[in-house]
Design a protein around this motif. Sequence first.
Motif, PDB file in Angstrom:
ATOM      1  N   UNK A 193      57.728-116.926  26.300  1.00 29.51           N
ATOM      2  CA  UNK A 193      56.552-116.491  27.061  1.00 29.51           C
ATOM      3  C   UNK A 193      55.393-117.463  26.884  1.00 29.51           C
ATOM      4  N   UNK A 194      55.201-117.946  25.679  1.00 26.74           N
ATOM      5  CA  UNK A 194      54.124-118.885  25.419  1.00 26.74           C
ATOM      6  C   UNK A 194      54.342-120.190  26.179  1.00 26.74           C
ATOM      7  N   UNK A 195      55.578-120.683  26.178  1.00 27.82           N
ATOM      8  CA  UNK A 195      55.882-121.928  26.880  1.00 27.82           C
ATOM      9  C   UNK A 195      55.695-121.778  28.383  1.00 27.82           C
ATOM     10  N   UNK A 196      56.123-120.648  28.922  1.00 24.61           N
ATOM     11  CA  UNK A 196      55.935-120.388  30.346  1.00 24.61           C
ATOM     12  C   UNK A 196      54.458-120.301  30.704  1.00 24.61           C
ATOM     13  N   UNK A 197      53.685-119.682  29.826  1.00 23.18           N
ATOM     14  CA  UNK A 197      52.248-119.547  30.063  1.00 23.18           C
ATOM     15  C   UNK A 197      51.556-120.909  30.049  1.00 23.18           C
ATOM     16  N   UNK A 198      51.954-121.786  29.128  1.00 25.56           N
ATOM     17  CA  UNK A 198      51.363-123.121  29.047  1.00 25.56           C
ATOM     18  C   UNK A 198      51.666-123.920  30.309  1.00 25.56           C
ATOM     19  N   UNK A 199      52.917-123.868  30.754  1.00 27.42           N
ATOM     20  CA  UNK A 199      53.274-124.622  31.954  1.00 27.42           C
ATOM     21  C   UNK A 199      52.567-124.068  33.181  1.00 27.42           C
ATOM     22  N   UNK A 200      52.440-122.768  33.269  1.00 30.46           N
ATOM     23  CA  UNK A 200      51.713-122.155  34.385  1.00 30.46           C
ATOM     24  C   UNK A 200      50.256-122.628  34.404  1.00 30.46           C
ATOM     25  N   UNK A 201      49.644-122.705  33.249  1.00 32.32           N
ATOM     26  CA  UNK A 201      48.255-123.177  33.168  1.00 32.32           C
ATOM     27  C   UNK A 201      48.156-124.636  33.591  1.00 32.32           C
ATOM     28  N   UNK A 202      49.123-125.453  33.187  1.00 31.83           N
ATOM     29  CA  UNK A 202      49.138-126.858  33.598  1.00 31.83           C
ATOM     30  C   UNK A 202      49.266-126.979  35.111  1.00 31.83           C
ATOM     31  N   UNK A 203      50.117-126.137  35.688  1.00 34.36           N
ATOM     32  CA  UNK A 203      50.295-126.137  37.135  1.00 34.36           C
ATOM     33  C   UNK A 203      49.003-125.722  37.840  1.00 34.36           C
ATOM     34  N   UNK A 204      48.341-124.685  37.340  1.00 34.97           N
ATOM     35  CA  UNK A 204      47.086-124.229  37.936  1.00 34.97           C
ATOM     36  C   UNK A 204      46.028-125.326  37.882  1.00 34.97           C
ATOM     37  N   UNK A 205      45.924-125.996  36.728  1.00 41.13           N
ATOM     38  CA  UNK A 205      44.946-127.076  36.581  1.00 41.13           C
ATOM     39  C   UNK A 205      45.255-128.220  37.553  1.00 41.13           C
ATOM     40  N   UNK A 206      46.534-128.505  37.729  1.00 43.75           N
ATOM     41  CA  UNK A 206      46.926-129.582  38.637  1.00 43.75           C
ATOM     42  C   UNK A 206      46.588-129.239  40.084  1.00 43.75           C
ATOM     43  N   UNK A 207      46.776-127.994  40.468  1.00 42.60           N
ATOM     44  CA  UNK A 207      46.439-127.583  41.833  1.00 42.60           C
ATOM     45  C   UNK A 207      44.936-127.707  42.081  1.00 42.60           C
ATOM     46  N   UNK A 208      44.138-127.369  41.072  1.00 42.64           N
ATOM     47  CA  UNK A 208      42.687-127.530  41.208  1.00 42.64           C
ATOM     48  C   UNK A 208      42.312-128.997  41.356  1.00 42.64           C
ATOM     49  N   UNK A 209      42.969-129.859  40.559  1.00 44.65           N
ATOM     50  CA  UNK A 209      42.687-131.292  40.628  1.00 44.65           C
ATOM     51  C   UNK A 209      43.076-131.871  41.988  1.00 44.65           C
TER      52      UNK A 209
END
Length: 220
Positions: A193-209
């Motif tokens: 769950x922690x790993x999935x959450x980290x990758x999801x956050x990275x994806x969200x940050x990338x979409x904002x960028x």
Amino acid sequence: MANDDDDDGSDISNYDIDLIDHSPFPNDCQNEVQGIEFLCQYFMHRYNACPTFLIGSLEEACQEAFSSIIIKERRPVLVYIHHDKNLLTNRFCWNILCSEMIIDYLLENYIVWPWDITFESNRNILIKIWNKIFPSQTSIDFSLEQCPMLIGIMRESLYKKDSSSTSEYEFTVLFKNETLTSTEETFSLKSILNELSIFKEECDDNEQALKLLKSFHIYY
């Protein structure tokens, strides 16, 4: 999903239920929809639960994940690679992938696309699918020894993009065999769950960028 005793004339209901424990996908599965439908039935038969798999191609999964004009509605793709002869597979599916907590989390945060490589023919099909979507990126060892495997896909990051890249997306192997690739930690519900959450956050940050970059280009 129909009961095992129902007969509606479809390929799935005619599939020998006695074989479902041995072949989650039909051999040489050229039809992605049919293969994933078989896998859903297999999961319900064996594990009494199934994540919400996208019934379609990996390309369609990526398109659905990132097509919304609303950034908050975009989600990474999680690819699950299954091999029925790997001894860890049952434990992983029972304890992790088919747990209520993981199923609910994935439903809210990911588009999940599965593939089964129990048959060598289907492993070869997966390699072709992968090379089509990621033609210029490092290949993955899709083998029995690497399964079960979780791979995260997001749109190609601004920080990794170069002129030689021909892919719209990039991937990260999050989990393989029994360990998280980032920490080499043996899997648990909490660590996954922690790993999935980290990758999801990275994806969200990338979409904002990517949104900011697009706005910058439009402005100038």
